[in-house]
Each structure stands twice: as C-alpha cells, then as structure tokens.
Design a protein around this motif. Structure first.
Motif, short mmCIF file in Angstrom:
data_model
loop_
_atom_site.label_atom_id
_atom_site.label_comp_id
_atom_site.label_asym_id
_atom_site.label_seq_id
_atom_site.Cartn_x
_atom_site.Cartn_y
_atom_site.Cartn_z
N LEU A 646 -105.39 -4.79 32.82
CA LEU A 646 -106.47 -4.71 33.82
C LEU A 646 -105.99 -4.04 35.10
CD1 LEU A 646 -108.06 -8.25 33.33
CD2 LEU A 646 -108.67 -6.09 32.25
N ARG A 647 -104.73 -4.22 35.46
CA ARG A 647 -104.24 -3.60 36.69
C ARG A 647 -104.21 -2.08 36.59
NH1 ARG A 647 -100.88 -8.19 36.68
NH2 ARG A 647 -99.14 -7.13 35.64
N LEU A 648 -103.82 -1.56 35.43
CA LEU A 648 -103.71 -0.11 35.27
C LEU A 648 -105.04 0.59 35.49
CD1 LEU A 648 -101.92 2.29 34.65
CD2 LEU A 648 -102.39 1.93 32.21
N PRO A 649 -106.14 0.19 34.83
CA PRO A 649 -107.42 0.88 35.12
C PRO A 649 -107.91 0.64 36.55
CG PRO A 649 -107.77 -1.00 33.65
CD PRO A 649 -106.29 -0.79 33.74
N ILE A 654 -108.68 3.48 42.10
CA ILE A 654 -108.25 3.88 43.45
C ILE A 654 -107.89 5.37 43.46
CG2 ILE A 654 -106.62 3.42 45.30
CD1 ILE A 654 -108.57 1.11 44.60
N ILE A 655 -107.21 5.82 42.41
CA ILE A 655 -106.84 7.24 42.32
C ILE A 655 -108.09 8.11 42.31
CG2 ILE A 655 -105.80 8.97 40.81
CD1 ILE A 655 -103.77 6.85 39.93
N ASN A 656 -109.09 7.74 41.52
CA ASN A 656 -110.32 8.55 41.45
C ASN A 656 -111.15 8.47 42.74
OD1 ASN A 656 -109.58 9.32 38.91
ND2 ASN A 656 -111.11 8.09 37.83
N LEU A 686 -95.82 -2.14 43.43
CA LEU A 686 -94.71 -1.20 43.30
C LEU A 686 -93.38 -1.93 43.22
CD1 LEU A 686 -94.15 1.84 43.22
CD2 LEU A 686 -93.87 1.78 45.70
N GLN A 687 -93.30 -3.09 43.86
CA GLN A 687 -92.07 -3.86 43.87
C GLN A 687 -91.99 -4.86 42.71
OE1 GLN A 687 -89.63 -3.22 46.07
NE2 GLN A 687 -90.94 -1.60 46.95
N LEU A 688 -93.16 -5.37 42.28
CA LEU A 688 -93.14 -6.53 41.38
C LEU A 688 -93.60 -6.25 39.95
CD1 LEU A 688 -94.65 -9.18 43.85
CD2 LEU A 688 -92.24 -8.82 43.27
N ASP A 689 -94.44 -5.25 39.76
CA ASP A 689 -94.99 -5.06 38.40
C ASP A 689 -93.92 -4.56 37.44
OD1 ASP A 689 -96.55 -3.73 36.12
OD2 ASP A 689 -98.10 -4.76 37.27
N PRO A 690 -93.79 -5.22 36.28
CA PRO A 690 -92.74 -4.85 35.33
C PRO A 690 -93.06 -3.60 34.50
CG PRO A 690 -94.02 -6.65 34.43
CD PRO A 690 -94.56 -6.39 35.81
N ARG A 695 -96.40 1.21 37.78
CA ARG A 695 -95.67 1.60 38.99
C ARG A 695 -95.84 3.09 39.29
NH1 ARG A 695 -91.58 -1.54 36.54
NH2 ARG A 695 -90.28 0.33 36.22
N GLU A 696 -95.85 3.94 38.24
CA GLU A 696 -96.03 5.38 38.44
C GLU A 696 -97.42 5.69 38.99
OE1 GLU A 696 -93.81 7.87 38.19
OE2 GLU A 696 -92.32 6.29 37.88
N ARG A 697 -98.44 5.01 38.45
CA ARG A 697 -99.79 5.24 38.94
C ARG A 697 -99.96 4.71 40.37
NH1 ARG A 697 -99.08 7.10 34.76
NH2 ARG A 697 -98.50 8.72 36.23
N VAL A 698 -99.24 3.63 40.72
CA VAL A 698 -99.28 3.10 42.08
C VAL A 698 -98.76 4.14 43.07
CG1 VAL A 698 -98.23 1.42 43.65
CG2 VAL A 698 -99.19 0.66 41.48
N LYS A 699 -97.69 4.82 42.70
CA LYS A 699 -97.12 5.86 43.57
C LYS A 699 -98.17 6.95 43.85
CE LYS A 699 -92.35 5.29 41.93
NZ LYS A 699 -91.23 5.94 41.18
N THR A 700 -98.87 7.36 42.81
CA THR A 700 -99.90 8.39 42.98
C THR A 700 -101.01 7.90 43.92
OG1 THR A 700 -99.47 9.21 40.74
CG2 THR A 700 -101.56 9.83 41.75
N ALA A 701 -101.44 6.66 43.71
CA ALA A 701 -102.52 6.11 44.54
C ALA A 701 -102.09 6.01 46.01
CB ALA A 701 -102.92 4.74 44.01
#
Length: 706
Positions: A646-649, A654-656, A686-690, A695-701
């Motif tokens: 659920l976190r990934l979509p 946010i990216i869109n 970015l710090q906690l998600d395994p 994490r890569e998508r968080v960086k983009t957002a």
C-alpha cells in the motif's frame, strides 16, 4: 441391395402382415445394435413410439412371442449409448409395456423383457414407483427363483438400480422382510449360488438396500470371508462415500477392521470390477478427508492414481468410469497431476475422444480430467494441445447434453488460463473464431453451470494479448476500427459484452464474479471504443453495486475494472468521470477509509486507481486534491501503518501529483502537499522502510517536492 431410409423401415413395423411386421422389427434391431448413428437415425424416424404401439396391440394369440422378444431387444438396444433413447422409452410408456411381458408363459418373452428393463434401469434414471407397485414387484421377486439364471441376474440388477433412495429400499424391504431377518429369501439363496454373476447381482441388490443406513453396514460386509461379499460391500461403500460424507468416512476409519488396507489390497485384485470399486472408495475418501484425518493419505493417493491409470486401459465398461475418478483424485495436488502427465494420462484420455462411440458419460469424465491436468500446469496444456483434441472440445460446446457443454467449457477455461497458451497458436485462424463464437452462445445457456464455465473461459480469452478480445463486442463492431481476423468477426455477432454486463447482476455468485472479471480483462489497455462500449452496457449504478458486493472477490474485480478504465489517457479518465460523476472519488474514499475493514488487495487496487487518475489533466489532479483522498494517502505513508503493497502506490500518487510539466497548477499542488506534512512522512520512510523499491520511489517524490 440398396439400403432403405429409416422412415420407410419404421413404417413397415405397422404393416398388417404379421410376418412382414416381425421381419421389420428384427431388421431394425440388427441395424442398431452397437451403432449409435443408426440409433439416432431410427429415433428421428419415430421407431420407439412405433415399437411401443406394436407391443401394446399384441394379444396372447399364437405367434406373437417372437415379435415381443425382438421388440424388447430393440428397446434395450435403444437404451444403450444415447440418453435420448432412455428418455423416450420412459416418457413414452415403455416401462409399462415391458412389465406386461413378465406374465407371459413363454420364458423367452419374460427374459427379453427383464433384460430390457435392466438396461433401461442401468442407463436410467427410472422412477422407482414404476416398478415398486405391488403386482409388478411381486412378479419380479418371484422371478428371482426362475430356473433361467439370466432372469435372476437381471432382476437383482433391477433391484440394485431402483433402490437408490431410502423410500425404494424400504418398499423392497417390506416385501422381502426375510432379507434382513434370515429365513433363506431368494436373494440370500442366490448369494450361495455357484454362478458368480448371480452372486454379484444378488449382492448388488442387497447393498442397494443397505446403503441408506450407514458406513458400518458396509463395513460388516467387508469383514466376511466371501470374496463376493467384499465386492458387494465395495459397491455399497462407493454409494456412501461418493457425496463427500465426512462423518461416514471417519466412522469407517474408527472401526477395528483396517478398511484402507483391505481397499489397497482389493485395488490389486484380479477382477477389474473389484479394482475399480476399491479405487473408487479410496478416491472418495481421499477427496473427502483432510490430511489430519487420513493417515498416510499421500501414499494412498499415489497408489489409487496408479490403479486408475492402469484401469484406463481396461475394457470399455470399466474405462468409462475411470476419468471422473482420475479428475477427482488429482484435483488439488500438483504432484499427482505431474505424475499423471509423466505416465501419459493425457494421451490415453485423448484416445477416448477420437472414438466415434464415446458416450456422453465418458466425454464428461475425460473433459473434467483434462481440465484438472491443465488447470495449473503449462506442461499439461502443452500436452493437451499436442494431443490434437481441441477440435473435439470445441465441438462439444454445442452438444445437446448440458453436462457435456459445461465440462468442455471448463476444459477450455483451464487451457486458456496460461499467458503462454493465449500467445501460442491455440487461438489462431478459424479455430479460435469457432471457440469464441461457441462460448459466446453458451453465455446465455439455459443451465447455470454452463453459463459459469463459459463466462470463466471468455474471461481468459478477452485478455489484452488474446486475439479474441475485440471479438466479444457485437453491436459496436461498426463504431470503431477493429483488427479484422476470423476470431473477432465470428464473435461480433454474439453480443458478448452486453451479456457479460447483464451477468454482473446475476444472483449466482460465481457467474457474477466471472463476468465482472471478464469486464476487467476487456478494459485492460483497451481502446476508446471498447471502453465506451463497456460503460454503455454497464451502468454506473451496477458498477457501484459490484464495488460493494457481499463477495469480496467481486469487489476486487470491480475495483480492478475501474483501475483499468482510468488508464492510459486523460480522455479515458474524463470518460470515467462523465460515467460516474462525483461518485467516482466518493467510492475511492470508501475503499481507502482507515476506519473501514477493507482488505489489503482492494485497498491496493483503489490506490492504483488514484495513481491512474493523477496521470490525467490538471482538472483531474485538482479534483483528487480537493477530496479527502490526500489525507487518506498520508495514512498509508506512515511507516507503522499498512504494508509496502500500500505504501508503494501511495508514493506513486505523490509522484504523479508533482510530476514536472508546464501546467500552472503544479506549484499549488506542491504547496498543499507540503502543508499536509507529506515530506516528513516520506523522509521517515527513506530511513525506515525495508523495501528498496519503496525507498527509490521516495527519493523521486522528495526531489519533485523540493
């Protein structure tokens, strides 16, 4: 000599000349024995009503006996091989005609009558009350002691078949009270007869009476020292266990006698019939009981499968019963399916279909066995295709017997579950067209099981990479430029989409599920015409109902349909907003509300629907931003909430939202998201998600928010 048309030969049966009439009946009988095509020809010419008319008109005059013998034999032959023959005999008053022969002094007439009754009862079903009336029943019981052994064997077989209900068994018990109380009744004396066929028939009847008690009565027969008693016990056990009676199975296993050991031994008996019945009992027990209740269940299943595979090579009377058992024993076990494939089961099953004399019962069993062999395994699908039986399966979709239509549609559903199969030559050229056309006809079949299996098969066929996809759009064929191939053109005329949309309102859960699933597949990566056609046939009110269906699987397919409709183009998203109005975002809020007990899979598809909407125009993005959805998305961004699924979509949303473009609304959307604290939640992930992908998508957002 030139063969005469069947209707002329049937007309001769009514001839006034007794000799000519007898000769016509004898010729008819000789022509249809073992020849199903001839039987169908004579049935269409009205042979059965004509034979019954002749038998009814016959008096006790001299010379009528041979005509009755030949007529009875002809009726018995009509009862074998084609179900319509039995039905026409029963509905036309044939049972009454045949029972009238039991009172003749000439035992040839009596024997012909009971033989024909036996065949009809075997192929039946014959309503028990037709034979359980006191005068008829008294005469049948008296015939058990006939000096002609064939008559006794036929009568006991009749008893075995008509005692399939507790009421029928009670009626026979009332007449033959000695059957349970001892005093040497006819059936009991036959048990000690030197002819095995009479012993087996008597025990078949005895077991039919006993089978309505419980499994222990059958077990007591197994404890006897007489082999023929064991065989009869097997027949009774099959009837007790066939319907998945868990208490009966457990009750058997709790007895002192090692029932399973006896059954395993009997599967190696020299008599094919005994081996078949033992394998049947083991199959029913293995499919009924779980691993906790059946010790050594896997070993028993493997032994049963080996016995069934050997029986596939037995004579027709045995082999006909094997495919349904094979389908049942392998149904839930990929290991057993692989074993059966390695042993060449598909090649043996395919050989039955190529036989012109293959009965409906055998066809059904073969189709169900093939379906289970290729339901999960690509190797099974490959072997079925290589066996070149697809033409028989497709032809069976038009069979007059609904059981055959249902099982053949199930077989196609199993064959088309694989992406590899759909992308292969399975659907190429006219073969795919005929298959799709036949399945679309079955979507409106009178039988619900046929509808369900046909809908499940169409569900697979309309996937994006299938050449059949557009073919289910009959009435919209002239509104768009569809690829022109035989498969698509064939189904344009069948209105598949309209029927699928209607089925989403069905009260049958499986039909509602598969039709919704089919619409999901049709919507995936489809063009504008397909999408507009789908939304035209399926009203939003119906979609709303599916999204809140009591069956969670239906809900999931409905939200996936919505997700697919909102894919690929701002114009497509606008069309969905026009279809659903403000309720589109409202239903997504319902599916993402943390206070509701929504499954992870449904919530995931709902978020991805939002992801797709946010690929649209500024108006689409602003509509989402002004709803409650951003606050709900933040809930799924919290590290302690939800899952990575659920976190990934949610991050993609946010990216869109912040995708760099020339629109004037981008700064405002960034500002609103920052006010909601989205950046802080993203930094925490970015710090906690395994999960690396998260994490890569968080960086983009975060980059786009800065």
């Amino acid at each position: 000599m030139v063969a005469r048309p069947a209707d002329l030969e049937v007309a001769d049966i009514r001839d006034a000349d007794p000799q000519k009439r007898l000769r016509s009946v004898r010729c008819l009988k000789n022509a249809i024995i073992g020849n199903n095509s001839k039987k169908k020809e004579y049935l269409q010419a009205g042979a059965i009503p004509c034979l019954l008319e002749v038998m009814t008109a016959v008096t006790w005059e001299d010379g009528c006996e041979e005509l009755l013998v030949q007529s009875c034999a002809a009726l018995g032959s009509f009862a074998c091989g084609i179900p319509t023959g039995v039905e026409e005999i029963i509905t036309g008053g044939g049972i009454s005609c045949l029972t009238s022969t039991l009172d003749y002094a000439d035992m040839r007439v009596v024997e012909a009558g009971v033989r024909s009754l036996k065949l009809i009862c075997i192929r039946g079903p014959v309503p028990p009350e037709m034979l359980l009336q006191p005068p008829i029943l008294n005469r049948l019981v008296a015939l058990l002691e006939s000096p002609r052994h064939e008559i006794g064997e036929a009568v006991t077989s009749i008893f075995a078949r008509i005692c399939q209900t507790a009421e029928a068994a009670a009626a026979l018990n009332a007449l033959c009270s000695e059957l349970r109380h001892g005093d040497a009744p006819a059936c009991k004396r036959l048990l000690k007869h030197s002819m095995p066929v009479l012993e087996a028939a008597a025990l078949d009847a005895l077991c039919s009476v006993l089978r309505h008690g419980n499994a222990i009565a059958c077990k007591q027969l197994l404890e006897q020292s007489m082999p023929v008693l064991e065989a009869a016990a097997l027949d009774a056990l099959c009837s007790v266990l066939r319907h998945g009676d868990v208490p009966a199975c457990k009750q058997l296993l709790e007895q002192s006698i090692p029932v399973l050991e006896v059954l395993m031994r009997m599967m190696k008996d020299r008599h094919m019939e005994t081996r078949l019945m033992a394998a049947s009992c083991c199959t029913y027990m293995c499919s009924t009981l779980g691993p906790d209740d059946l010790r050594g269940g896997e070993d028993i299943k493997r032994s049963t499968l080996a016995a069934l595979h050997r029986l596939l090579s037995a004579g027709p009377s045995i082999a006909e019963s094997v495919p349904p058992l094979l389908a049942r024993i392998i149904e839930d076990s990929e290991e057993l399916q692989k074993t059966a494939l390695d042993a060449g089961a598909i090649q043996r099953l395919a050989s039955f279909l190529s036989n012109p004399g293959c009965s409906d019962m055998l066809k059904e069993g073969v189709f169900r066995a093939l379906a289970n062999l290729c339901m999960k395994l690509d190797e099974g699908r490959k072997q079925v295709i290589d066996a070149k039986v697809l033409m028989y399966i497709v032809a069976a979709l038009g069979n007059s017997n609904y059981v055959i239509r249902s099982s053949s549609a199930l077989c196609i559903m199993a064959l088309t579950r694989s992406v590899r199969a759909l992308r292969s030559n399975l659907l190429e050229s006219e073969g795919g067209a005929k298959m799709a056309e036949a399945l679309c006809k079955l979507l409106q079949d009178d039988n619900t099981d046929v509808q369900v299996n046909a809908t499940a098969a169409v569900c697979n066929l309309v996937l994006e990479f299938s050449s059949v996809k557009v073919a289910v759009l009959e009435k919209y064929a002239n509104r768009g430029s569809f690829p022109s191939d035989p498969t698509q053109e064939a189904v344009f005329l069948k209105g598949g989409l309209q029927i699928l949309a209607q089925h989403t309102n069905s009260m049958v859960p499986a039909l509602r599920l598969h039709s919704t699933w089919a619409l999901r597949n049709m919507a995936y990566k489809s063009d504008t015409t397909v999408r507009h056609s789908l939304m035209g046939e399926l009203k939003w009110s119906s979609m709303r109902a599916l999204l809140n269906d009591e069956d969670e699987q239906v809900q999931e397919q409905a939200i996936c349909t919505l997700r697919n409709l909102c894919m690929d183009s701002p114009n497509h998203i606008t069309a969905v907003f026009d279809w659903a109005g403000a309720d589109l975002l409202a239903i997504l809020e319902e599916k993402l509300d943390p206070c509701r007990n929504i499954s992870v899979s449904i919530a995931e598809h709902a978020i991805y629907t939002v992801v797709n909407i946010l690929t649209g125009s500024d108006a689409h993005k602003d509509a989402v931003l002004s709803s409650n959805l951003p606050a709900m998305l933040i809930h799924y961004l919290r590290g302690s909430q939800g899952t990575s699924e659920l976190r990934l979509p949610a991050i993609w949303c946010i990216i869109n939202f912040t995708w760099p473009d020339s629109s004037t609304g981008l700064p405002g959307r960034k500002r609103k998201l920052l006010e909601l604290g989205v950046d802080e939640y993203l930094k925490g992930l970015l710090q906690l998600d395994p999960t690396l992908d998260v994490r890569e998508r968080v960086k983009t957002a975060l980059e786009q928010l800065q």
